[in-house]
Design a protein around this motif. Structure first.
Motif, PDB file in Angstrom:
ATOM      1  N   GLY A 256       0.797  -1.215   0.000  1.00  0.00           N
ATOM      2  CA  GLY A 256       0.000   0.000   0.000  1.00  0.00           C
ATOM      3  C   GLY A 256       0.830   1.265   0.000  1.00  0.00           C
ATOM      4  O   GLY A 256       0.466   2.250  -0.650  1.00  0.00           O
ATOM      5  N   GLY A 257       1.932   1.262   0.730  1.00  0.00           N
ATOM      6  CA  GLY A 257       2.772   2.449   0.826  1.00  0.00           C
ATOM      7  C   GLY A 257       2.907   2.894   2.269  1.00  0.00           C
ATOM      8  O   GLY A 257       1.919   3.303   2.894  1.00  0.00           O
ATOM      9  N   ALA A 258       4.100   2.798   2.820  1.00  0.00           N
ATOM     10  CA  ALA A 258       4.342   3.170   4.214  1.00  0.00           C
ATOM     11  C   ALA A 258       4.397   4.677   4.374  1.00  0.00           C
ATOM     12  O   ALA A 258       4.772   5.410   3.462  1.00  0.00           O
ATOM     13  N   GLY A 259       4.033   5.148   5.564  1.00  0.00           N
ATOM     14  CA  GLY A 259       4.099   6.576   5.858  1.00  0.00           C
ATOM     15  C   GLY A 259       3.008   7.388   5.201  1.00  0.00           C
ATOM     16  O   GLY A 259       3.188   8.575   4.929  1.00  0.00           O
ATOM     17  N   ARG A 260       1.828   6.772   4.974  1.00  0.00           N
ATOM     18  CA  ARG A 260       0.746   7.478   4.289  1.00  0.00           C
ATOM     19  C   ARG A 260      -0.607   7.281   4.964  1.00  0.00           C
ATOM     20  O   ARG A 260      -1.618   7.708   4.430  1.00  0.00           O
ATOM     21  N   LEU A 261      -0.667   6.596   6.072  1.00  0.00           N
ATOM     22  CA  LEU A 261      -1.898   6.281   6.777  1.00  0.00           C
ATOM     23  C   LEU A 261      -2.822   5.366   5.979  1.00  0.00           C
ATOM     24  O   LEU A 261      -3.182   4.286   6.419  1.00  0.00           O
ATOM     25  N   TYR A 262      -3.206   5.806   4.795  1.00  0.00           N
ATOM     26  CA  TYR A 262      -4.107   4.991   3.983  1.00  0.00           C
ATOM     27  C   TYR A 262      -3.374   3.856   3.273  1.00  0.00           C
ATOM     28  O   TYR A 262      -4.016   2.987   2.695  1.00  0.00           O
ATOM     29  N   GLY A 263      -2.057   3.874   3.298  1.00  0.00           N
ATOM     30  CA  GLY A 263      -1.292   2.821   2.639  1.00  0.00           C
ATOM     31  C   GLY A 263      -1.584   1.455   3.228  1.00  0.00           C
ATOM     32  O   GLY A 263      -1.789   0.471   2.508  1.00  0.00           O
ATOM     33  N   ALA A 315      -3.148  15.546  -7.559  1.00  0.00           N
ATOM     34  CA  ALA A 315      -4.360  16.166  -7.022  1.00  0.00           C
ATOM     35  C   ALA A 315      -5.153  15.205  -6.154  1.00  0.00           C
ATOM     36  O   ALA A 315      -5.966  15.619  -5.323  1.00  0.00           O
ATOM     37  N   LEU A 316      -4.888  13.895  -6.347  1.00  0.00           N
ATOM     38  CA  LEU A 316      -5.619  12.900  -5.577  1.00  0.00           C
ATOM     39  C   LEU A 316      -4.905  12.527  -4.293  1.00  0.00           C
ATOM     40  O   LEU A 316      -5.391  11.689  -3.539  1.00  0.00           O
ATOM     41  N   THR A 317      -3.738  13.125  -4.055  1.00  0.00           N
ATOM     42  CA  THR A 317      -2.944  12.772  -2.876  1.00  0.00           C
ATOM     43  C   THR A 317      -3.709  13.080  -1.597  1.00  0.00           C
ATOM     44  O   THR A 317      -4.309  14.137  -1.461  1.00  0.00           O
ATOM     45  N   ILE A 318      -3.686  12.156  -0.660  1.00  0.00           N
ATOM     46  CA  ILE A 318      -4.337  12.340   0.625  1.00  0.00           C
ATOM     47  C   ILE A 318      -3.275  12.502   1.694  1.00  0.00           C
ATOM     48  O   ILE A 318      -2.106  12.221   1.476  1.00  0.00           O
ATOM     49  N   PRO A 319      -3.624  13.020   2.881  1.00  0.00           N
ATOM     50  CA  PRO A 319      -2.620  13.334   3.893  1.00  0.00           C
ATOM     51  C   PRO A 319      -1.714  12.163   4.218  1.00  0.00           C
ATOM     52  O   PRO A 319      -2.138  11.018   4.220  1.00  0.00           O
ATOM     53  N   GLY A 320      -0.443  12.505   4.520  1.00  0.00           N
ATOM     54  CA  GLY A 320       0.488  11.487   4.975  1.00  0.00           C
ATOM     55  C   GLY A 320       1.659  11.272   4.055  1.00  0.00           C
ATOM     56  O   GLY A 320       2.521  10.470   4.328  1.00  0.00           O
ATOM     57  N   LYS A 321       1.722  11.975   2.901  1.00  0.00           N
ATOM     58  CA  LYS A 321       2.823  11.753   1.970  1.00  0.00           C
ATOM     59  C   LYS A 321       4.125  12.268   2.546  1.00  0.00           C
ATOM     60  O   LYS A 321       4.155  13.198   3.343  1.00  0.00           O
ATOM     61  N   ARG A 322       5.208  11.679   2.111  1.00  0.00           N
ATOM     62  CA  ARG A 322       6.526  12.122   2.548  1.00  0.00           C
ATOM     63  C   ARG A 322       6.906  13.406   1.817  1.00  0.00           C
ATOM     64  O   ARG A 322       6.639  13.549   0.624  1.00  0.00           O
ATOM     65  N   LYS A 323       7.549  14.297   2.509  1.00  0.00           N
ATOM     66  CA  LYS A 323       7.929  15.558   1.903  1.00  0.00           C
ATOM     67  C   LYS A 323       8.889  15.344   0.760  1.00  0.00           C
ATOM     68  O   LYS A 323       8.827  16.019  -0.267  1.00  0.00           O
ATOM     69  N   SER A 324       9.810  14.389   0.896  1.00  0.00           N
ATOM     70  CA  SER A 324      10.775  14.109  -0.155  1.00  0.00           C
ATOM     71  C   SER A 324      10.094  13.632  -1.415  1.00  0.00           C
ATOM     72  O   SER A 324      10.536  13.913  -2.523  1.00  0.00           O
ATOM     73  N   GLU A 325       8.994  12.882  -1.272  1.00  0.00           N
ATOM     74  CA  GLU A 325       8.278  12.385  -2.430  1.00  0.00           C
ATOM     75  C   GLU A 325       7.483  13.498  -3.081  1.00  0.00           C
ATOM     76  O   GLU A 325       7.319  13.554  -4.294  1.00  0.00           O
ATOM     77  N   ALA A 326       6.978  14.441  -2.256  1.00  0.00           N
ATOM     78  CA  ALA A 326       6.176  15.505  -2.801  1.00  0.00           C
ATOM     79  C   ALA A 326       6.993  16.431  -3.682  1.00  0.00           C
ATOM     80  O   ALA A 326       6.511  16.991  -4.647  1.00  0.00           O
ATOM     81  N   SER A 327       8.290  16.558  -3.375  1.00  0.00           N
ATOM     82  CA  SER A 327       9.141  17.434  -4.158  1.00  0.00           C
ATOM     83  C   SER A 327       9.870  16.706  -5.291  1.00  0.00           C
ATOM     84  O   SER A 327      10.606  17.302  -6.046  1.00  0.00           O
ATOM     85  N   ALA A 328       9.651  15.388  -5.383  1.00  0.00           N
ATOM     86  CA  ALA A 328      10.325  14.620  -6.420  1.00  0.00           C
ATOM     87  C   ALA A 328       9.766  14.986  -7.786  1.00  0.00           C
ATOM     88  O   ALA A 328       8.591  15.299  -7.923  1.00  0.00           O
ATOM     89  N   PRO A 329      10.583  14.936  -8.872  1.00  0.00           N
ATOM     90  CA  PRO A 329      10.088  15.302 -10.179  1.00  0.00           C
ATOM     91  C   PRO A 329       9.112  14.255 -10.700  1.00  0.00           C
ATOM     92  O   PRO A 329       9.158  13.114 -10.313  1.00  0.00           O
TER      93      PRO A 329
END
Length: 329
Positions: A256-263, A315-329
């Protein structure tokens, strides 16, 4: 520091706490099994319990960077405790006590040593339960578990209506607690510990104390999931303490994806449905297909399915994403 700079973390946390439309849709969709798949409510209850267990692991792995291969120790402890005191109540707080006691050991180590310690705790508790057959039933499991009607009205039936309603309600309430926790200054401190635990004390965030707190909270949630299993199935076995269950929940979180709550929630749905379908096709080799699915996700979606979806549709991102991933290209 300027007042504007000082208010940035507060604005960030306030933004994270806002409910997004996709989140509301997700929780409304959890009610669909009642109408669309009433014959699979037992499976749905197992998914909800597994999702809560995965959420508890996500708090320590996804947000604090604590890798655990023995998290089933708290799941099984909660399950056995709930089974043993079924006539008087359930035992999640006791699982929390176990988590608090072991957290003093966990907070002292990192990386490979931490993995081995968590694995050892899980194996020790499983062997203790196996040896204390006079109390736990040993390899035969805990016998004679009988649960009373929920609120004195709703009985746990074979169709799983009460089991799913109950499991879903507990999952949602504890999810709200976890959501509030990670979107707080304490949650930001956990992210900092995950990235660099040695530097956090320099800005006033004692890493060992924070690790003990989150580890105890995660143990309580895992114990709650184990207690739900005992209550809804009226069975408790050594499998609840097994290394296999710890490995399964780790696989679920990776999917699901760690560090995302919904993962963990999404991973539990995919894993449990896939297991149900694959075991129906070939009961003996269904792990082959689970392994294939896991390899595909790790290769093509290294941040999990939720991480891949966030990259494709930010735009579909929900709370919990990693900051490093949010700034990734």
């Amino acid at each position: 520091m300027t007042p504007a700079a000082a208010s940035e973390p507060q604005r960030y946390l306030e933004a994270q706490m806002r409910w997004r439309p996709l989140e509301i849709v997700f929780w409304l969709a959890t009610l669909l099994p009642f109408a669309l798949t009433p014959n699979y409510l037992v499976l749905a209850s197992q998914i909800a319990i597994t999702a809560l267990f995965a959420l508890s692991l996500d708090l320590i792995l996804g947000y604090a960077g604590i890798v655990s291969l023995g998290h089933a120790a708290y799941f099984g402890f909660g399950s056995y405790t709930a089974g043993l005191i079924a006539k008087w109540g359930w035992g999640e707080p006791l699982a929390g006590v176990l988590g608090y006691l072991t957290s003093f050991i966990i907070a002292r180590f990192r990386h490979l040593a931490l993995i081995m310690i968590t694995l050892g705790i899980g194996l020790l508790l499983a062997e203790a339960a196996n040896s204390a057959s006079w109390l736990t039933g040993g390899a035969d499991g805990l016998q004679g578990v009988r649960m009373w009607k929920l609120f004195g009205v709703c009985e746990f039936d074979l169709w799983g209506t009460t089991a799913y309603s109950y499991s879903l309600a507990v999952l949602f309430l504890l999810f709200l607690v976890a959501r509030r926790l990670i979107n707080s200054p304490f949650g930001l401190a956990l992210r900092g510990i995950r990235e660099n635990a040695l530097r956090m004390p320099a800005i006033g965030a004692p890493s060992p104390a924070h690790i003990r707190k989150i580890y105890t909270i995660a143990a309580v949630l895992a114990g709650a999931a184990g207690a739900l299993l005992a209550q809804t199935t009226e069975t408790v076995s050594l499998e609840t303490l097994s290394f296999g269950r710890s490995a399964d929940v780790l696989v679920i979180l990776i999917l699901g994806g760690a560090g995302r709550l919904y993962g963990g929630l999404l991973g539990a749905i995919i894993y449990m449905v896939a297991r149900d379908q694959f075991s129906g096709i070939n009961p003996q080799y269904w792990y082959f297909w689970i392994g294939t699915l896991l390899i595909a996700v790790v290769i093509f979606l290294p941040n999990g399915i939720l991480g891949g979806l966030a990259r494709l549709a930010p735009a579909l991102t929900i709370p919990g994403k990693r900051k490093s991933e949010a700034s990734a290209p």
